[in-house]
Design a protein around this motif. Structure first.
Motif, PDB file in Angstrom:
ATOM      1  N   UNK A 223       9.335   0.840  15.986  1.00 40.74           N
ATOM      2  CA  UNK A 223       8.223  -0.034  16.392  1.00 40.74           C
ATOM      3  C   UNK A 223       6.939   0.762  16.569  1.00 40.74           C
ATOM      4  N   UNK A 224       7.047   1.948  17.150  1.00 38.33           N
ATOM      5  CA  UNK A 224       5.877   2.799  17.362  1.00 38.33           C
ATOM      6  C   UNK A 224       5.300   3.258  16.028  1.00 38.33           C
ATOM      7  N   UNK A 225       6.174   3.677  15.119  1.00 36.13           N
ATOM      8  CA  UNK A 225       5.713   4.125  13.798  1.00 36.13           C
ATOM      9  C   UNK A 225       5.024   2.969  13.071  1.00 36.13           C
ATOM     10  N   UNK A 226       5.622   1.786  13.134  1.00 34.02           N
ATOM     11  CA  UNK A 226       5.047   0.607  12.477  1.00 34.02           C
ATOM     12  C   UNK A 226       3.666   0.277  13.047  1.00 34.02           C
ATOM     13  N   UNK A 227       3.553   0.291  14.366  1.00 33.57           N
ATOM     14  CA  UNK A 227       2.263  -0.026  15.000  1.00 33.57           C
ATOM     15  C   UNK A 227       1.189   0.983  14.591  1.00 33.57           C
ATOM     16  N   UNK A 228       1.537   2.239  14.575  1.00 33.09           N
ATOM     17  CA  UNK A 228       0.554   3.270  14.196  1.00 33.09           C
ATOM     18  C   UNK A 228       0.187   3.165  12.719  1.00 33.09           C
ATOM     19  N   UNK A 229       1.169   2.885  11.890  1.00 32.67           N
ATOM     20  CA  UNK A 229       0.880   2.736  10.462  1.00 32.67           C
ATOM     21  C   UNK A 229      -0.084   1.571  10.241  1.00 32.67           C
ATOM     22  N   UNK A 230       0.181   0.451  10.914  1.00 29.54           N
ATOM     23  CA  UNK A 230      -0.692  -0.718  10.773  1.00 29.54           C
ATOM     24  C   UNK A 230      -2.112  -0.433  11.245  1.00 29.54           C
ATOM     25  N   UNK A 231      -2.244   0.430  12.250  1.00 29.24           N
ATOM     26  CA  UNK A 231      -3.587   0.736  12.760  1.00 29.24           C
ATOM     27  C   UNK A 231      -4.305   1.776  11.891  1.00 29.24           C
ATOM     28  N   UNK A 232      -3.550   2.563  11.132  1.00 29.51           N
ATOM     29  CA  UNK A 232      -4.154   3.648  10.365  1.00 29.51           C
ATOM     30  C   UNK A 232      -4.270   3.367   8.866  1.00 29.51           C
ATOM     31  N   UNK A 233      -3.459   2.450   8.345  1.00 27.46           N
ATOM     32  CA  UNK A 233      -3.460   2.215   6.891  1.00 27.46           C
ATOM     33  C   UNK A 233      -3.049   0.775   6.610  1.00 27.46           C
ATOM     34  N   UNK A 234      -3.947   0.013   6.009  1.00 29.04           N
ATOM     35  CA  UNK A 234      -3.603  -1.370   5.672  1.00 29.04           C
ATOM     36  C   UNK A 234      -3.525  -1.595   4.166  1.00 29.04           C
ATOM     37  N   UNK A 235      -4.182  -0.725   3.398  1.00 28.60           N
ATOM     38  CA  UNK A 235      -4.113  -0.826   1.937  1.00 28.60           C
ATOM     39  C   UNK A 235      -4.054   0.568   1.332  1.00 28.60           C
ATOM     40  N   UNK A 236      -3.602   0.623   0.108  1.00 26.07           N
ATOM     41  CA  UNK A 236      -3.664   1.835  -0.720  1.00 26.07           C
ATOM     42  C   UNK A 236      -4.009   1.370  -2.136  1.00 26.07           C
ATOM     43  N   UNK A 237      -4.542   2.262  -2.941  1.00 28.56           N
ATOM     44  CA  UNK A 237      -4.783   1.872  -4.335  1.00 28.56           C
ATOM     45  C   UNK A 237      -3.455   1.591  -5.043  1.00 28.56           C
ATOM     46  N   UNK A 238      -3.398   0.453  -5.689  1.00 28.21           N
ATOM     47  CA  UNK A 238      -2.215   0.119  -6.494  1.00 28.21           C
ATOM     48  C   UNK A 238      -2.736  -0.058  -7.920  1.00 28.21           C
ATOM     49  N   UNK A 239      -2.817   1.046  -8.633  1.00 26.61           N
ATOM     50  CA  UNK A 239      -3.391   1.066  -9.968  1.00 26.61           C
ATOM     51  C   UNK A 239      -2.282   1.086 -11.003  1.00 26.61           C
ATOM     52  N   UNK A 240      -2.354   0.185 -11.951  1.00 19.39           N
ATOM     53  CA  UNK A 240      -1.317   0.059 -12.973  1.00 19.39           C
ATOM     54  C   UNK A 240      -1.198   1.360 -13.766  1.00 19.39           C
ATOM     55  N   UNK A 241      -0.015   1.935 -13.742  1.00 13.09           N
ATOM     56  CA  UNK A 241       0.264   3.129 -14.534  1.00 13.09           C
ATOM     57  C   UNK A 241       0.493   2.694 -15.989  1.00 13.09           C
ATOM     58  N   UNK A 242       0.098   3.539 -16.915  1.00  8.39           N
ATOM     59  CA  UNK A 242       0.260   3.232 -18.335  1.00  8.39           C
ATOM     60  C   UNK A 242       1.005   4.356 -19.042  1.00  8.39           C
ATOM     61  N   UNK A 243       1.993   3.975 -19.827  1.00 16.97           N
ATOM     62  CA  UNK A 243       2.702   4.927 -20.664  1.00 16.97           C
ATOM     63  C   UNK A 243       2.102   4.905 -22.065  1.00 16.97           C
ATOM     64  N   UNK A 244       2.146   6.021 -22.767  1.00 17.90           N
ATOM     65  CA  UNK A 244       1.618   6.019 -24.134  1.00 17.90           C
ATOM     66  C   UNK A 244       2.442   5.091 -25.030  1.00 17.90           C
ATOM     67  N   UNK A 245       1.741   4.417 -25.905  1.00 18.40           N
ATOM     68  CA  UNK A 245       2.414   3.519 -26.845  1.00 18.40           C
ATOM     69  C   UNK A 245       2.276   4.095 -28.253  1.00 18.40           C
ATOM     70  N   UNK A 246       3.377   3.986 -29.003  1.00 18.52           N
ATOM     71  CA  UNK A 246       3.422   4.581 -30.337  1.00 18.52           C
ATOM     72  C   UNK A 246       2.930   3.751 -31.433  1.00 18.52           C
TER      73      UNK A 246
END
Length: 194
Positions: free
Chosen positions: A171-194
């Protein structure tokens, strides 16, 4: 000559030393401050974890729509080929150059679509993995901080505890995480196409 008495004493002395060392380490472990945390729960219930899940769901839906737009015409072509092949022998199909060409093109396009689907799935997995790494790094730093604050010697995953009631810091870890980080970049990874 073999001296049983000497060998027995040496073995007994060695065993006593090992036993004493084991008891000492068990005793030290029993006196340790042990904390537990359910990191999966922290991730899943956190604002940032839910943000990552929503972003991935949107990406998966978009990808699914794009792939369906390619799969639907392919499926129609497959049905057309089924009708054209119906009632014909293999020799008759092979003798019909136009039909044979349609079948070969259909097979090639089907394989290409299957490969594209596999690549898309792998890209989504990579995207999730990269976002999770960022969140997990933050969770680890929070756990490290709490462990120092509480003078903990050991922090275990909650699922690893079979017996005992160590202090649960989820519970403590969850509360601190919510107070310190609400989003992160979620950028679509791309693999090379042949």
């Amino acid at each position: 000559m073999f001296n049983f008495k000497y060998t027995y004493r040496a073995t007994l002395t060695a065993f006593a030393g090992v036993t004493l060392a084991a008891l000492t380490s068990v005793s030290a472990f029993a006196q340790s401050t042990i904390l537990v945390v359910d990191t999966a729960k922290v991730y899943n219930d956190s604002s940032v974890g839910q943000h990552v899940t929503r972003q991935l769901k949107t990406m998966a839906e978009t990808t699914g729509t794009q792939l369906k737009a390619k799969a639907d015409p392919l499926q129609s072509r497959g049905k057309t080929i089924e009708v054209a092949v119906d009632g014909k022998s293999q020799q008759q199909v092979l003798a019909d150059a136009a039909l044979k060409s349609q079948i070969l093109t259909y097979q090639k396009d089907t394989q290409a679509l299957q490969q594209e689907m596999a690549i898309a799935q792998r890209e989504l997995q990579m995207t999730e993995g990269k976002a999770r790494q960022l969140v997990n790094a933050k969770i680890k730093s929070i756990i490290d901080q709490i462990a120092k604050e509480r003078n903990a010697d050991v922090v275990l995953e909650r699922q690893l505890v079979i017996y005992g009631e160590p202090a649960d810091i989820t519970t403590t870890v969850l509360a601190r995480l919510n107070s310190q980080m609400t989003t992160v970049p979620v950028t679509r990874e791309r693999l090379p196409r042949g």
